[in-house]
Write a protein that holds these residues in place. Structure first.
Motif, PDB file in Angstrom:
ATOM      1  N   LYS A  62       0.820  -1.204   0.000  1.00 45.16           N
ATOM      2  CA  LYS A  62       0.000   0.000   0.000  1.00 45.16           C
ATOM      3  C   LYS A  62       0.858   1.259   0.000  1.00 45.16           C
ATOM      4  O   LYS A  62       0.509   2.260  -0.595  1.00 45.16           O
ATOM      5  N   ALA A  63       1.989   1.203   0.694  1.00 43.13           N
ATOM      6  CA  ALA A  63       2.879   2.372   0.783  1.00 43.13           C
ATOM      7  C   ALA A  63       4.203   2.043   0.102  1.00 43.13           C
ATOM      8  O   ALA A  63       4.896   1.122   0.512  1.00 43.13           O
ATOM      9  N   TRP A  64       4.522   2.794  -0.942  1.00 43.64           N
ATOM     10  CA  TRP A  64       5.779   2.590  -1.659  1.00 43.64           C
ATOM     11  C   TRP A  64       6.819   3.596  -1.175  1.00 43.64           C
ATOM     12  O   TRP A  64       6.492   4.723  -0.812  1.00 43.64           O
ATOM     13  N   ASN A  65       8.080   3.158  -1.191  1.00 38.53           N
ATOM     14  CA  ASN A  65       9.189   4.049  -0.902  1.00 38.53           C
ATOM     15  C   ASN A  65      10.178   3.963  -2.067  1.00 38.53           C
ATOM     16  O   ASN A  65       9.987   3.164  -2.989  1.00 38.53           O
ATOM     17  N   PRO A  66      11.235   4.768  -2.077  1.00 37.00           N
ATOM     18  CA  PRO A  66      12.185   4.711  -3.201  1.00 37.00           C
ATOM     19  C   PRO A  66      12.760   3.322  -3.444  1.00 37.00           C
ATOM     20  O   PRO A  66      12.914   2.902  -4.595  1.00 37.00           O
ATOM     21  N   ASN A  67      13.071   2.586  -2.360  1.00 40.10           N
ATOM     22  CA  ASN A  67      13.620   1.240  -2.522  1.00 40.10           C
ATOM     23  C   ASN A  67      12.637   0.335  -3.255  1.00 40.10           C
ATOM     24  O   ASN A  67      13.019  -0.441  -4.141  1.00 40.10           O
ATOM     25  N   THR A  68      11.350   0.425  -2.905  1.00 43.59           N
ATOM     26  CA  THR A  68      10.318  -0.366  -3.568  1.00 43.59           C
ATOM     27  C   THR A  68      10.228  -0.017  -5.048  1.00 43.59           C
ATOM     28  O   THR A  68      10.064  -0.890  -5.903  1.00 43.59           O
ATOM     29  N   LEU A  69      10.354   1.262  -5.359  1.00 44.68           N
ATOM     30  CA  LEU A  69      10.286   1.694  -6.755  1.00 44.68           C
ATOM     31  C   LEU A  69      11.458   1.155  -7.560  1.00 44.68           C
ATOM     32  O   LEU A  69      11.292   0.723  -8.718  1.00 44.68           O
ATOM     33  N   PHE A  70      12.648   1.149  -6.964  1.00 43.10           N
ATOM     34  CA  PHE A  70      13.808   0.592  -7.654  1.00 43.10           C
ATOM     35  C   PHE A  70      13.616  -0.904  -7.921  1.00 43.10           C
ATOM     36  O   PHE A  70      13.938  -1.406  -9.002  1.00 43.10           O
ATOM     37  N   LEU A  71      13.092  -1.624  -6.930  1.00 45.84           N
ATOM     38  CA  LEU A  71      12.858  -3.054  -7.093  1.00 45.84           C
ATOM     39  C   LEU A  71      11.795  -3.327  -8.147  1.00 45.84           C
ATOM     40  O   LEU A  71      11.883  -4.295  -8.904  1.00 45.84           O
ATOM     41  N   PHE A  72      10.770  -2.477  -8.212  1.00 47.06           N
ATOM     42  CA  PHE A  72       9.718  -2.640  -9.215  1.00 47.06           C
ATOM     43  C   PHE A  72      10.303  -2.489 -10.621  1.00 47.06           C
ATOM     44  O   PHE A  72       9.929  -3.225 -11.541  1.00 47.06           O
ATOM     45  N   ASN A  73      11.209  -1.537 -10.796  1.00 49.93           N
ATOM     46  CA  ASN A  73      11.865  -1.378 -12.089  1.00 49.93           C
ATOM     47  C   ASN A  73      12.715  -2.597 -12.436  1.00 49.93           C
ATOM     48  O   ASN A  73      12.846  -2.956 -13.615  1.00 49.93           O
ATOM     49  N   LEU A  74      13.268  -3.245 -11.423  1.00 51.11           N
ATOM     50  CA  LEU A  74      14.022  -4.474 -11.654  1.00 51.11           C
ATOM     51  C   LEU A  74      13.103  -5.586 -12.165  1.00 51.11           C
ATOM     52  O   LEU A  74      13.500  -6.386 -13.031  1.00 51.11           O
ATOM     53  N   VAL A  75      11.865  -5.630 -11.665  1.00 51.57           N
ATOM     54  CA  VAL A  75      10.880  -6.589 -12.171  1.00 51.57           C
ATOM     55  C   VAL A  75      10.600  -6.332 -13.652  1.00 51.57           C
ATOM     56  O   VAL A  75      10.527  -7.266 -14.464  1.00 51.57           O
ATOM     57  N   ILE A  76      10.449  -5.061 -14.026  1.00 45.21           N
ATOM     58  CA  ILE A  76      10.185  -4.710 -15.423  1.00 45.21           C
ATOM     59  C   ILE A  76      11.347  -5.152 -16.312  1.00 45.21           C
ATOM     60  O   ILE A  76      11.140  -5.692 -17.415  1.00 45.21           O
ATOM     61  N   ALA A  77      12.576  -4.943 -15.837  1.00 47.91           N
ATOM     62  CA  ALA A  77      13.746  -5.368 -16.611  1.00 47.91           C
ATOM     63  C   ALA A  77      13.752  -6.876 -16.808  1.00 47.91           C
ATOM     64  O   ALA A  77      14.093  -7.372 -17.893  1.00 47.91           O
ATOM     65  N   ASP A  78      13.372  -7.617 -15.780  1.00 46.23           N
ATOM     66  CA  ASP A  78      13.320  -9.069 -15.894  1.00 46.23           C
ATOM     67  C   ASP A  78      12.277  -9.516 -16.914  1.00 46.23           C
ATOM     68  O   ASP A  78      12.501 -10.479 -17.663  1.00 46.23           O
ATOM     69  N   PHE A  79      11.152  -8.838 -16.967  1.00 47.82           N
ATOM     70  CA  PHE A  79      10.119  -9.206 -17.932  1.00 47.82           C
ATOM     71  C   PHE A  79      10.597  -8.964 -19.365  1.00 47.82           C
ATOM     72  O   PHE A  79      10.242  -9.707 -20.281  1.00 47.82           O
ATOM     73  N   PHE A  80      11.398  -7.928 -19.586  1.00 51.14           N
ATOM     74  CA  PHE A  80      11.971  -7.705 -20.910  1.00 51.14           C
ATOM     75  C   PHE A  80      12.796  -8.916 -21.352  1.00 51.14           C
ATOM     76  O   PHE A  80      12.726  -9.353 -22.505  1.00 51.14           O
ATOM     77  N   ALA A  81      13.579  -9.449 -20.422  1.00 44.98           N
ATOM     78  CA  ALA A  81      14.404 -10.612 -20.745  1.00 44.98           C
ATOM     79  C   ALA A  81      13.546 -11.843 -21.004  1.00 44.98           C
ATOM     80  O   ALA A  81      13.775 -12.590 -21.958  1.00 44.98           O
ATOM     81  N   LEU A  82      12.539 -12.055 -20.153  1.00 50.16           N
ATOM     82  CA  LEU A  82      11.696 -13.240 -20.285  1.00 50.16           C
ATOM     83  C   LEU A  82      10.909 -13.230 -21.590  1.00 50.16           C
ATOM     84  O   LEU A  82      10.635 -14.283 -22.169  1.00 50.16           O
ATOM     85  N   VAL A  83      10.547 -12.037 -22.064  1.00 42.89           N
ATOM     86  CA  VAL A  83       9.830 -11.925 -23.343  1.00 42.89           C
ATOM     87  C   VAL A  83      10.740 -12.337 -24.502  1.00 42.89           C
ATOM     88  O   VAL A  83      10.272 -12.908 -25.504  1.00 42.89           O
TER      89      VAL A  83
END
Length: 359
Positions: A62-83
Motif C-alpha cells: 500500500k505504501a511505496w518508498n524509493p527502494n520499492t520503486l527501484f525493485l519494481f523497475n528491476l521486475v520490469i527489466a526481468d520481464f523484458f528478458a523473459l519476453v
C-alpha cells in the motif's frame, strides 16, 4: 609481407584456404545442447517468481518508498528478458533463426538491455541501503518517490542508449536453414559499423560488471563493519542487512561473472592472436553459453526482493497459509493470555477486598 592465412570452416579451424575473411562465423554447436534446458528453466522460474513479485508490488504494497520503486523497475527489466527468451529457445531447438531480421534486432536489444538494466538497478538498491545504514542523516535518504522515479528513468536512459544502435544493423548470419541471429560470432563483419558496435558491446560488458561489482563490495564491507563496530540494533538486524548484500553479490557473481570472463577472453584473442581461430571459436561458444546464466538473474531477483524490502517480505509471508494461521493463532493465544491475566488480576483484587474486613 605475406598475407595471413584465412579460414572458412568451423569443423576444421586450422586448415588455411585461399579467400575467405578471417575466422568463420560460429554456428550453433555447444549452446544448442546446453542452452535450451537452461533457458527453459530460466523462463519457468523467472515467470513464476516475477509474476508473484509483480502481484505483490501492485496489489499488496500500500505504501511505496524509493527502494520499492527501484525493485519494481528491476521486475520490469526481468520481464523484458523473459519476453525475449522463447524466440531464442525456438532458434536453438530448430538449429536456425526463422523470425526474420526485425525480430532478431529486437531480440538482441532486449537480451542485452536486460543485463545492463539488472546490473544498474541492483547497484542502485545496494547504494540506497548503504546510505540508509551508514549515513542515516544524509540527504540522499530524504529522497521522495518522485525523485526515485527520476533516478529510475535516468538509469533506464543510461543503460538503453548504448544498445539502441543494435536496432540499426542486420545481425542475421548465414542463408536458408543455416540462418542465425547472433551479435558477435566472427572476425569479418558486414560493415565497419558492426565492428565498432561489437567492440563497444565488449567494452560495456566488462565495464558494467567491474565498476558495479566494486561498488557492491564496497557497500557490503562498509555496512558490515559499520554495524559491527557500533553494535547497532540486535544481531538479527545486522544479519538481515548482510544477507541483503550477500544476496546481491551472489547473484552478480553467478549470473554476470562468466560472461565477463569469456568476453575478455574473446577480446584478448581477437586483439593479440587473430590467427588462433580454434581459441576464438571456443571462447565465443563459451560466451554464448554463459548468456544463459545472465538470464538466470531473472529467476534469482525475487530473492533480492525478499532480502531488500521488509514490506515485500511481509506481504509474501502473508500469502503463505500456514503463516496466516500462525499469525491468527498468535493473536488468539495472546488475546487468551491477556484475558487470563485480566481474570487473574480481577480475582486477586476480589480476594484482597474480601480479606480486608477480616483484618
Amino acid at each position: 609481407m605475406a598475407p595471413q592465412p584465412n579460414f572458412t570452416t568451423v569443423s576444421n579451424l586450422t586448415t588455411p584456404v585461399p579467400g575467405g575473411g578471417g575466422c568463420p562465423p560460429v554456428g550453433i554447436q555447444l549452446e544448442g545442447l546446453i542452452m535450451p534446458p537452461v533457458l527453459i528453466i530460466d523462463v519457468i522460474l523467472g515467470l513464476i517468481g516475477n509474476l508473484v513479485a509483480l502481484w505483490i508490488f501492485w496489489f499488496k504494497l500500500k505504501a511505496w518508498n524509493p527502494n520499492t520503486l527501484f525493485l519494481f523497475n528491476l521486475v520490469i527489466a526481468d520481464f523484458f528478458a523473459l519476453v525475449s527468451l522463447p524466440l531464442r529457445i525456438d532458434a536453438l531447438l530448430r538449429g536456425h533463426w526463422v523470425f526474420g531480421d526485425g525480430m532478431c534486432r529486437i531480440n538482441l536489444f532486449l537480451m542485452f538491455s536486460n543485463r545492463s538494466a539488472s546490473i544498474a538497478l541492483m547497484t542502485v538498491v545496494a547504494i540506497y541501503r548503504y546510505f540508509k545504514v551508514v549515513h542515516p542523516h544524509h540527504r540522499f535518504n530524504r529522497m521522495t518517490k518522485r525523485q526515485a522515479a527520476f533516478v529510475s528513468a535516468f538509469v533506464w536512459l543510461l543503460v538503453i542508449s548504448p544498445r539502441v544502435p543494435m536496432l540499426a544493423y542486420n545481425h542475421i548470419k548465414g542463408k536458408g536453414e543455416k540462418t542465425q541471429c547472433f551479435f558477435f560470432t566472427s572476425y569479418k563483419e558486414a560493415s565497419r559499423g558492426i565492428i565498432i558496435l561489437v567492440s563497444m558491446h565488449r567494452i560495456l560488458t566488462v565495464v558494467e560488471f567491474v565498476i558495479p561489482m566494486a561498488m557492491l563490495l564496497f557497500c557490503s564491507v562498509r555496512i558490515s563493519s559499520f554495524l559491527k563496530q557500533r553494535q547497532m540494533g540486535k544481531p538479527d538486524k545486522v544479519h538481515k542487512a548482510m544477507r541483503m548484500c550477500a544476496a546481491i553479490v551472489a547473484v552478480f557473481i553467478v549470473c554476470f561473472l562468466p560472461t565477463t570472463v569469456t568476453t575478455i577472453g574473446v577480446w584478448v584473442i581477437r586483439s593479440y592472436r587473430p590467427w588462433d581461430c580454434a581459441a576464438f571459436y571456443t571462447f565465443t561458444q563459451l560466451t554464448i553459453v554463459s548468456l544463459g546464466l545472465n538470464f538466470l538473474n531473472s529467476a534469482l531477483d525475487p530473492i533480492v526482493y525478499i532480502f531488500s524490502s521488509s514490506m515485500f517480505r511481509k506481504a509474501l509471508l502473508g500469502l503463505v497459509p500456514c503463516r496466516k494461521n500462525e499469525g491468527q493463532n498468535t493473536e488468539s493465544s495472546s488475546g487468551t493470555q491477556s484475558t487470563s491475566q485480566r481474570e487473574l488480576k480481577s480475582l486477586r483484587t476480589d480476594r484482597g477486598s474480601e480479606a480486608k474486613p477480616l483484618q
